[in-house]
Design a protein around this motif. Structure first.
Motif, PDB file in Angstrom:
ATOM      1  N   ARG A 142       0.789  -1.124  -0.017  1.00 43.98           N
ATOM      2  CA  ARG A 142       0.023  -0.139  -0.149  1.00 43.98           C
ATOM      3  C   ARG A 142       0.835   1.329   0.038  1.00 43.98           C
ATOM      4  O   ARG A 142       2.207   1.225   0.331  1.00 43.98           O
ATOM      5  CB  ARG A 142      -1.036   0.038   1.111  1.00 43.98           C
ATOM      6  N   TRP A 143       0.320   2.304  -0.529  1.00 44.16           N
ATOM      7  CA  TRP A 143       1.169   3.631  -0.365  1.00 44.16           C
ATOM      8  C   TRP A 143       0.112   4.610  -0.468  1.00 44.16           C
ATOM      9  O   TRP A 143      -1.059   4.608  -0.972  1.00 44.16           O
ATOM     10  CB  TRP A 143       2.009   3.764  -1.802  1.00 44.16           C
ATOM     11  N   GLY A 144       0.261   6.003   0.166  1.00 44.21           N
ATOM     12  CA  GLY A 144      -0.499   6.983   0.365  1.00 44.21           C
ATOM     13  C   GLY A 144      -1.577   6.726   1.011  1.00 44.21           C
ATOM     14  O   GLY A 144      -1.713   5.636   1.666  1.00 44.21           O
ATOM     15  N   THR A 145      -2.813   7.435   0.830  1.00 49.27           N
ATOM     16  CA  THR A 145      -4.014   7.380   1.306  1.00 49.27           C
ATOM     17  C   THR A 145      -5.255   7.360   0.294  1.00 49.27           C
ATOM     18  O   THR A 145      -5.541   8.703   0.215  1.00 49.27           O
ATOM     19  CB  THR A 145      -4.208   8.253   2.591  1.00 49.27           C
ATOM     20  N   PRO A 146      -5.735   6.425  -0.410  1.00 51.59           N
ATOM     21  CA  PRO A 146      -6.513   6.812  -1.421  1.00 51.59           C
ATOM     22  C   PRO A 146      -7.821   7.769  -1.111  1.00 51.59           C
ATOM     23  O   PRO A 146      -8.362   8.247  -1.864  1.00 51.59           O
ATOM     24  CB  PRO A 146      -6.803   5.272  -1.754  1.00 51.59           C
ATOM     25  N   SER A 147      -8.123   7.434   0.604  1.00 48.71           N
ATOM     26  CA  SER A 147      -9.347   8.065   0.663  1.00 48.71           C
ATOM     27  C   SER A 147      -9.192   9.660   1.252  1.00 48.71           C
ATOM     28  O   SER A 147     -10.169  10.283   1.647  1.00 48.71           O
ATOM     29  CB  SER A 147     -10.083   7.385   1.835  1.00 48.71           C
ATOM     30  N   ALA A 148      -8.019  10.227   1.094  1.00 47.77           N
ATOM     31  CA  ALA A 148      -7.539  11.426   1.823  1.00 47.77           C
ATOM     32  C   ALA A 148      -8.112  12.462   0.994  1.00 47.77           C
ATOM     33  O   ALA A 148      -8.416  12.404  -0.427  1.00 47.77           O
ATOM     34  CB  ALA A 148      -6.111  11.710   1.478  1.00 47.77           C
ATOM     35  N   THR A 149      -8.842  13.585   1.527  1.00 52.86           N
ATOM     36  CA  THR A 149      -9.722  14.523   0.801  1.00 52.86           C
ATOM     37  C   THR A 149      -8.967  15.985   1.047  1.00 52.86           C
ATOM     38  O   THR A 149      -9.501  17.069   0.816  1.00 52.86           O
ATOM     39  CB  THR A 149     -11.176  14.787   1.210  1.00 52.86           C
ATOM     40  N   SER A 150      -7.841  15.772   1.787  1.00 53.11           N
ATOM     41  CA  SER A 150      -6.958  16.918   2.227  1.00 53.11           C
ATOM     42  C   SER A 150      -5.560  16.434   2.473  1.00 53.11           C
ATOM     43  O   SER A 150      -5.414  15.188   2.557  1.00 53.11           O
ATOM     44  CB  SER A 150      -7.491  17.874   3.286  1.00 53.11           C
ATOM     45  N   LEU A 151      -4.730  17.390   2.387  1.00 51.51           N
ATOM     46  CA  LEU A 151      -3.334  16.993   2.626  1.00 51.51           C
ATOM     47  C   LEU A 151      -3.062  16.423   3.904  1.00 51.51           C
ATOM     48  O   LEU A 151      -2.193  15.361   4.028  1.00 51.51           O
ATOM     49  CB  LEU A 151      -2.095  18.077   2.079  1.00 51.51           C
ATOM     50  N   GLY A 152      -3.843  16.862   5.032  1.00 50.74           N
ATOM     51  CA  GLY A 152      -3.567  16.377   6.324  1.00 50.74           C
ATOM     52  C   GLY A 152      -3.892  15.152   6.461  1.00 50.74           C
ATOM     53  O   GLY A 152      -3.386  14.359   7.561  1.00 50.74           O
ATOM     54  N   GLN A 153      -4.777  14.554   5.489  1.00 53.51           N
ATOM     55  CA  GLN A 153      -5.084  13.114   5.770  1.00 53.51           C
ATOM     56  C   GLN A 153      -4.401  12.059   4.782  1.00 53.51           C
ATOM     57  O   GLN A 153      -4.500  10.879   4.872  1.00 53.51           O
ATOM     58  CB  GLN A 153      -6.735  12.808   5.006  1.00 53.51           C
ATOM     59  N   LEU A 154      -3.230  12.628   4.251  1.00 47.58           N
ATOM     60  CA  LEU A 154      -2.338  11.805   3.404  1.00 47.58           C
ATOM     61  C   LEU A 154      -1.387  11.427   4.117  1.00 47.58           C
ATOM     62  O   LEU A 154      -0.473  12.089   4.815  1.00 47.58           O
ATOM     63  CB  LEU A 154      -2.046  12.855   2.201  1.00 47.58           C
ATOM     64  N   SER A 155      -1.061  10.092   4.014  1.00 49.50           N
ATOM     65  CA  SER A 155       0.381   9.501   4.668  1.00 49.50           C
ATOM     66  C   SER A 155       1.206   9.431   3.526  1.00 49.50           C
ATOM     67  O   SER A 155       1.159   8.598   2.482  1.00 49.50           O
ATOM     68  CB  SER A 155      -0.017   8.206   5.219  1.00 49.50           C
ATOM     69  N   TRP A 156       2.357  10.197   3.555  1.00 48.41           N
ATOM     70  CA  TRP A 156       3.414  10.185   2.658  1.00 48.41           C
ATOM     71  C   TRP A 156       4.350   8.918   2.953  1.00 48.41           C
ATOM     72  O   TRP A 156       5.438   9.034   3.244  1.00 48.41           O
ATOM     73  CB  TRP A 156       4.539  11.295   2.705  1.00 48.41           C
ATOM     74  N   SER A 157       3.819   7.769   2.681  1.00 48.89           N
ATOM     75  CA  SER A 157       4.719   6.419   3.166  1.00 48.89           C
ATOM     76  C   SER A 157       4.061   5.300   2.125  1.00 48.89           C
ATOM     77  O   SER A 157       3.044   5.368   1.622  1.00 48.89           O
ATOM     78  CB  SER A 157       4.693   6.040   4.389  1.00 48.89           C
ATOM     79  N   GLU A 158       4.921   4.298   2.106  1.00 50.82           N
ATOM     80  CA  GLU A 158       4.551   3.259   1.143  1.00 50.82           C
ATOM     81  C   GLU A 158       4.767   1.884   2.261  1.00 50.82           C
ATOM     82  O   GLU A 158       5.688   2.029   3.166  1.00 50.82           O
ATOM     83  CB  GLU A 158       5.371   2.823   0.208  1.00 50.82           C
ATOM     84  N   ALA A 159       4.094   0.865   2.215  1.00 51.34           N
ATOM     85  CA  ALA A 159       4.211  -0.276   3.149  1.00 51.34           C
ATOM     86  C   ALA A 159       3.878  -1.614   2.649  1.00 51.34           C
ATOM     87  O   ALA A 159       3.049  -1.760   1.599  1.00 51.34           O
ATOM     88  CB  ALA A 159       3.330  -0.106   4.384  1.00 51.34           C
ATOM     89  N   PHE A 160       4.620  -2.544   3.129  1.00 56.26           N
ATOM     90  CA  PHE A 160       4.385  -4.150   2.686  1.00 56.26           C
ATOM     91  C   PHE A 160       3.689  -4.603   3.884  1.00 56.26           C
ATOM     92  O   PHE A 160       4.267  -4.618   5.361  1.00 56.26           O
ATOM     93  CB  PHE A 160       5.258  -4.961   2.483  1.00 56.26           C
ATOM     94  N   HIS A 161       2.385  -5.173   3.848  1.00 54.40           N
ATOM     95  CA  HIS A 161       1.610  -5.678   4.822  1.00 54.40           C
ATOM     96  C   HIS A 161       1.809  -7.312   4.665  1.00 54.40           C
ATOM     97  O   HIS A 161       1.213  -7.858   4.011  1.00 54.40           O
ATOM     98  CB  HIS A 161       0.388  -4.881   4.857  1.00 54.40           C
ATOM     99  N   ILE A 162       2.590  -7.893   5.582  1.00 50.57           N
ATOM    100  CA  ILE A 162       2.883  -9.256   5.508  1.00 50.57           C
ATOM    101  C   ILE A 162       2.303 -10.098   6.566  1.00 50.57           C
ATOM    102  O   ILE A 162       3.026 -10.204   7.571  1.00 50.57           O
ATOM    103  CB  ILE A 162       4.425  -9.603   5.288  1.00 50.57           C
ATOM    104  N   PRO A 163       1.408 -10.941   6.271  1.00 44.77           N
ATOM    105  CA  PRO A 163       0.963 -11.846   7.297  1.00 44.77           C
ATOM    106  C   PRO A 163       2.120 -12.702   7.690  1.00 44.77           C
ATOM    107  O   PRO A 163       2.814 -13.264   6.988  1.00 44.77           O
ATOM    108  CB  PRO A 163      -0.189 -12.462   6.590  1.00 44.77           C
ATOM    109  N   LEU A 164       1.869 -13.108   8.935  1.00 47.46           N
ATOM    110  CA  LEU A 164       3.165 -14.096   9.496  1.00 47.46           C
ATOM    111  C   LEU A 164       3.044 -15.440   8.779  1.00 47.46           C
ATOM    112  O   LEU A 164       4.072 -15.823   8.631  1.00 47.46           O
ATOM    113  CB  LEU A 164       3.150 -14.230  11.187  1.00 47.46           C
ATOM    114  N   SER A 165       1.773 -15.897   8.576  1.00 38.98           N
ATOM    115  CA  SER A 165       1.548 -17.121   7.827  1.00 38.98           C
ATOM    116  C   SER A 165       2.403 -17.126   6.421  1.00 38.98           C
ATOM    117  O   SER A 165       2.963 -18.236   6.067  1.00 38.98           O
ATOM    118  CB  SER A 165       0.193 -17.315   7.618  1.00 38.98           C
TER     119      SER A 165
END
Ligand SMILES: O=C(O)CCC(=O)C(=O)O
Ligand SMILES: [Fe+2]
Length: 302
Positions: free
Chosen positions: A119-142
């Motif tokens: 995932r990256w950014g914040t697709p639902s953001a409607t203002s800059l304050g709601q945006l996360s300037w980051s990217e991430a991998f979300h990995i289930p331990l399984s």
């Protein structure tokens, strides 16, 4: 080949909207009841004290309990994970994120992760304050136990996961967060951050900056632990401030119970009604869909 997500292109309208406003919103203003005052060191717990005889053992546990009540956060040293392993984790993480952006989004399979782990950014953001300037991998331990042959991991609930975070340099650090303010929706989080800094948390109604210590692991109480302890241990709001010049990496391990686990307060009178982890996750999902934000524990107060 571009490795950073296309923040500028994708969030152009939010940037334009911010420029057009006579007094551009800055995140410090929008969170105006909370002004940053200082950088501080989290309570430091030396875990080797747990292996000593009494009274050290009991004192160490009491220090952990106190930090969990007063801060919701503490850092541990002598945790058994060597600096070499932490450094190796960081360099592998760097390698994964240095892949071309297209590959990270479309070809998640090259990493053997489940679909939708990036995932990256914040697709639902409607203002800059709601945006996360980051990217991430979300990995289930399984996924990790399956691909790495770590059989011991398979006895942990399949809901536990690891999140690899990367915060690219951000041109508007006063307007945009690296990660927007939140509490963690798990039981307990173990976080490793590099030397760059940027993590902040609320203490006594104020945002304070956490002084980075790459040798330590940061532990924070999640929402479920707060509910289970009847509000004694605190799931504290935290956020990451974006950096204009350098990238930042962190790794978070989210310890979660199985979906059927019922979270019930350990004391009377209960502050929260009992709920299953499944119900909690569903409620958060519903709130984010409908309201654009997580409500979390306040929904479950009796
Ligand atoms: O990057 C950090 O320091 C914090 C990450 C975090 O809060 C999260 O992933 O939930
Ligand atoms: Fe978090």
């Amino acid at each position: 080949m571009e490795t950073d997500p296309p923040f500028h292109e994708f969030y152009k309208s939010l940037f334009n909207k911010n420029m057009e406003e006579k007094t551009p919103q800055t995140i410090n203003k929008s969170d105006k009841e909370l002004v940053i005052v200082e950088e501080c060191e989290l309570p430091l717990i030396d875990l080797s004290r747990l292996y000593l005889s009494e009274p050290e053992r009991t004192e160490c546990k009491a220090d952990i309990a106190r930090a969990s009540q007063e801060w919701g956060f503490f850092q541990v040293v002598n945790h058994g994970i060597s600096p070499e392993i932490l450094e190796k984790m960081r360099s592998e993480q760097e390698r994964v994120f240095k892949q071309p952006f297209d590959r990270k989004t479309k070809e998640y399979r090259y990493l053997n992760f489940s679909a939708g782990s990036y995932r990256w950014g914040t697709p639902s953001a409607t203002s800059l304050g709601q945006l996360s300037w980051s990217e991430a991998f979300h990995i289930p331990l399984s996924d990790i136990s399956r691909s790495g042959g770590f059989d011991t991991l398979s006895c942990l609930p399949s809901t536990c996961y690891l999140r690899l975070n990367r915060y690219p340099p951000c041109p508007l650090p006063l307007e945009v967060f690296g990660l927007t303010p939140h509490t963690d929706s798990d039981f307990l989080t173990i976080l490793h951050q590099d030397q760059v800094g940027g993590l902040q948390l609320v203490k006594d109604g104020r945002w304070i900056a956490v002084k980075p210590n790459p040798e330590a692991l940061i532990i924070n109480i999640g929402d479920l632990f707060q509910a289970w302890s009847n509000g004694v241990y605190k799931s504290v709001r935290h956020r990451v401030i974006a950096n204009p010049l350098v990238e930042r990496f962190s790794t978070a391990y989210f310890f979660c119970p199985s979906y059927d686990t019922v979270i019930e307060s350990c004391r009377e009178p209960a502050v929260y009604r009992k709920f299953s982890f499944r119900e909690y996750r569903q409620q958060i999902h519903e709130d984010v869909q409908k309201l654009g934000t997580k409500i979390g524990l306040p929904r479950f107060r009796v």
